[in-house]
Motif scaffolding. Sequence first.
Motif, PDB file in Angstrom:
ATOM      1  N   VAL A 206      -9.531  -4.116   8.674  1.00 49.35           N
ATOM      2  CA  VAL A 206      -8.418  -4.259   8.870  1.00 49.35           C
ATOM      3  C   VAL A 206      -8.717  -2.851  10.146  1.00 49.35           C
ATOM      4  O   VAL A 206      -7.729  -3.189  10.969  1.00 49.35           O
ATOM      5  CB  VAL A 206      -7.510  -2.778   8.105  1.00 49.35           C
ATOM      6  CG1 VAL A 206      -6.315  -2.474   9.020  1.00 49.35           C
ATOM      7  CG2 VAL A 206      -7.123  -4.502   7.260  1.00 49.35           C
ATOM      8  N   ASN A 233      -1.650  -1.800   5.661  1.00 50.28           N
ATOM      9  CA  ASN A 233      -2.677  -2.850   6.016  1.00 50.28           C
ATOM     10  C   ASN A 233      -3.422  -3.682   5.216  1.00 50.28           C
ATOM     11  O   ASN A 233      -3.745  -4.774   5.248  1.00 50.28           O
ATOM     12  CB  ASN A 233      -2.690  -3.461   7.665  1.00 50.28           C
ATOM     13  CG  ASN A 233      -2.077  -3.637   8.382  1.00 50.28           C
ATOM     14  OD1 ASN A 233      -0.956  -4.893   9.167  1.00 50.28           O
ATOM     15  ND2 ASN A 233      -1.141  -2.391   9.044  1.00 50.28           N
ATOM     16  N   ASN A 307       4.578  -6.338   3.183  1.00 43.37           N
ATOM     17  CA  ASN A 307       3.308  -7.452   3.453  1.00 43.37           C
ATOM     18  C   ASN A 307       5.430  -7.627   4.443  1.00 43.37           C
ATOM     19  O   ASN A 307       6.165  -8.590   3.841  1.00 43.37           O
ATOM     20  CB  ASN A 307       3.332  -8.117   2.830  1.00 43.37           C
ATOM     21  CG  ASN A 307       2.889  -9.308   4.106  1.00 43.37           C
ATOM     22  OD1 ASN A 307       3.685  -9.384   5.205  1.00 43.37           O
ATOM     23  ND2 ASN A 307       2.073 -10.137   3.994  1.00 43.37           N
TER      24      ASN A 307
ATOM     25  N   ASP B 428       0.722  -3.805  15.114  1.00 44.13           N
ATOM     26  CA  ASP B 428       0.312  -4.146  14.181  1.00 44.13           C
ATOM     27  C   ASP B 428       1.679  -4.095  12.689  1.00 44.13           C
ATOM     28  O   ASP B 428       2.505  -3.859  13.198  1.00 44.13           O
ATOM     29  CB  ASP B 428       0.756  -2.063  13.199  1.00 44.13           C
ATOM     30  CG  ASP B 428       0.741  -1.449  11.664  1.00 44.13           C
ATOM     31  OD1 ASP B 428       0.670  -3.178  11.115  1.00 44.13           O
ATOM     32  OD2 ASP B 428       0.257  -0.810  11.882  1.00 44.13           O
ATOM     33  N   ALA B 430       2.110  -4.756   9.959  1.00 42.52           N
ATOM     34  CA  ALA B 430       3.193  -3.613   8.790  1.00 42.52           C
ATOM     35  C   ALA B 430       4.486  -3.043   9.189  1.00 42.52           C
ATOM     36  O   ALA B 430       5.109  -2.359   8.029  1.00 42.52           O
ATOM     37  CB  ALA B 430       2.196  -3.209   7.830  1.00 42.52           C
TER      38      ALA B 430
END
Lengths: 313, 596
Positions: A206, A233, A307, B428, B430
Amino acid sequence: MARLILRRIAISIPLIFVVSMLVFALQSLSPTDPAQALLGTGGTQEQLDALREKLGLNLPLWQQYTNYMAHVLRGDFMSSYRTGIPVTTLIADRLPVTLALIILGVVVGTIVGVALGTASAIRGGFFGKLLDFVSLAGLALPNFWLGLALVAVFAVGLRLLPSGGYVPFTQNPVGWAVSLVLPVAALSLGGIATIAKTTRESMLEVMNRDFIRTLRAAGLGGGSIIWKHGLKNAAIPVISVVNLNFIGALTGTVFVESVFVLPGLGSLVVSAVNGAEIQVLEGVALTFTIIVVIVNLLIDISYGWLNPKVRAA
Amino acid sequence: MTAELATATSSVDLRTADRRHLLRRAVTFPPLMIPLSVLLVIVLACVLAPLLSPYDPLAQDLLHVKELPSALHWLGTDALGRDVLSRLLFGGQTSLLGVVQALVVLLVVGLPLGLVAGYFGGIVDRAISVVVEIVMAIPSIVVIMAVLSVVSRSMLAAMVTFGILGSAGLIRIVRATTIAVRGELYVSAARVSGVRQGSIVFFHVLPRIAGPLIVQMSIFASIALAVQTGLAYLGFGIIVPAPSWGGSVAEAAQLLAANPFLLVPSGGIIAITIVCFAFIGDAFRDLTVSTWSASSGGQPSRSDLRRGGSRLVAAEAAQSGGDDGGALLSVSGLTIAFGEGDRATTVVEDVSFQLRRGEVVGLVGESGSGKTVTALTILGLLPASATIRAGSVRLDGVDLLRLRERELRQVRGSRIGLISQEPMLSLDPAFTVGNQLGEIIRRHDRGLDRRQVRARALELLEFVQMRNPADVLRRFPHELSGGMAQRCSIAAALAASPDVLIADEPTTALDVTVQAEILELIRSIQQRTGMGVIFVTHNLGVVADLCDRAVVMQRGRVVEQADILTLFAAPAEPYTRQLLSATPSLVEIPERTARA
């Protein structure tokens, strides 16, 4: 998301039936006749036949199973043939011990593992070496042996902690916590290892993504980038391992409860095997399966939270 | 058809060659051979226990009980004076046998089902997959316990059960690998040319599965051993005086206070064997991954957040660059290398240019010319593998290369903003747009409350001409189009009104029509705010359209820099001329000239 949960439930219902049928079918293979066992050696053939009739043991196996499940669905797990104690009572008495042990074991494993994995992904060096050592130890040492080694050092040697036994939380919260320190440590080491390794790999991946650079370019500090954006993430593979660790902890608790003489479901299973008490085994099997189902559901929900693409599905 | 067959045969040849190669590499691969040899020694020692062990495992020597290791008893004695070493050698037989039993069942159940599911697909596959999913969720310990209660506590029954339950995991892996192999050219060619299904599976699919199969089996063996010894520890499947590894642990547990050392030999042998199994699996994974996949390049370097990326090595960084000529940003003598020592490659060499307030400078060059590295250096965002050898980057006279990470954070975002190449990847995934934008706004203006942050975010999105800004705030990046995502990135870069904007190929990843919109947006923002822009691009058309001045880079060096009219009218360097002639769209220049 709704579809994901529905799918999980669709898998879970057959799961409960498969496990209960499996254990029930095994019972029919057993050389032990429950009626004989209940009656002892002194009974007459008439008494034996009457008892078999009363317990429904003369019925075909599938009918015995449907009878049993009909009871189970009403919340009655039958009684132990040997002691006559209702299985629900046995399980209710012991469930808090096992739940405390596995939940604490998995939570400690996850927190320590994530911290160690993150630290070694960001800093490397010492934390990297520590992680390699912990994951080797977690892999190599079976939890029953680790439990004994902890007892040898901290209970027998240093006399810091009790070597076993359980104090109910309602009786003495501090004593409860103290009685769980070593069992939780023995149960969580393996989980720390797998969580830390997965976290490290996932974090490294990540941290090399574009958006991390964008966030840094916007002036955000390391803390937010690592713990908020990085971890969220990186979390999905870690969560899958948490799921596996929960199922693993159900196995682990059987051994750890035995080492530390804890009155939980694990030691109940061991004594049920020794006494060939199939009702008890069946009850614990269902309880364990329900725990797995609940954990799986929670894990699926957390996937959705982590997610957004899953949530939309 | 014949051509296809030829390809198929040659690729088969390649595979056999690879396989022989794999075997040769395996033999000379210490991470595999070391645990394999240790395991072999343990197995042999246990098998040959009747010959090797110094004592009968059941013989009691009541004169020597609970003893520590001595010349007489190498690993000491237990409560009944039995020799620990002899008991472990004999005990290994049952423990290792249990592992073998579980492995055989795992293979016999898992391999065929996985192959069938993966190779034939369809309804068979779906049926198997559903069963696998259910079995994987079964808490295996209770089933094993139920079996033990029924089959008179037989270890064989327990290990067979464990193998069956474990085969679900193996089925998954075999199935996935089979599906991957099945799709490959040489397998489909064999199928088309009428080779029998059975022999395709046997000769083409099976060899490819061998790697993942062995990896999975080694991992399973290590778990099986832990379970086997655990059950023996609990007293299942072992008739008491008979030796077993788990039983030895249980015997040690009885003497924990008197002789804690007894835990060491039994735990040690279990741990070593488990580790051997696991390491064999790891080594096989490393071997097969690098054999089968071509892309075994170096690991991406770990991004080093805390240390703030690259280090400034040269102390001789140009102190002389005092004369910035009133420039807002001044890069001088910048030299950057990747890698360490002898293997270091210089990617940017002696690069100097300046950016004045309100100016748009194009940094032009083909890929690999060092333009992006130069741009990232300005923000202090180089990867850790890069080293700054020399030079300075002065913003209003302050050398950014000499700032610490904490100080750089005050510059990033608030003085210099960045728009990067891949808008979809630079947000990002998320978090919602509103969350990310809000965090950046709060970072630069901590006094704002929730409502003010939201108002500022909306204002920014309106500034970048986003349609439905309130709706966009609630969306996740995957719910945006490329153009919308790039507008969000630009809004984020503008959140703290920086003086300098670095745009790193901001339109390359977008559709042509969207490109034009984004370029127009950047131009209008530049005109409204008056900030300096460094526009990194390989597209001279864009430079002509947008920039006041261009810096042309090639292989890490600046080959030419000039104002845009001079550059396009009279390029001094051959490379610039070459670039110009490769850009057909430069008919736009007269229009631009007229407007300028």
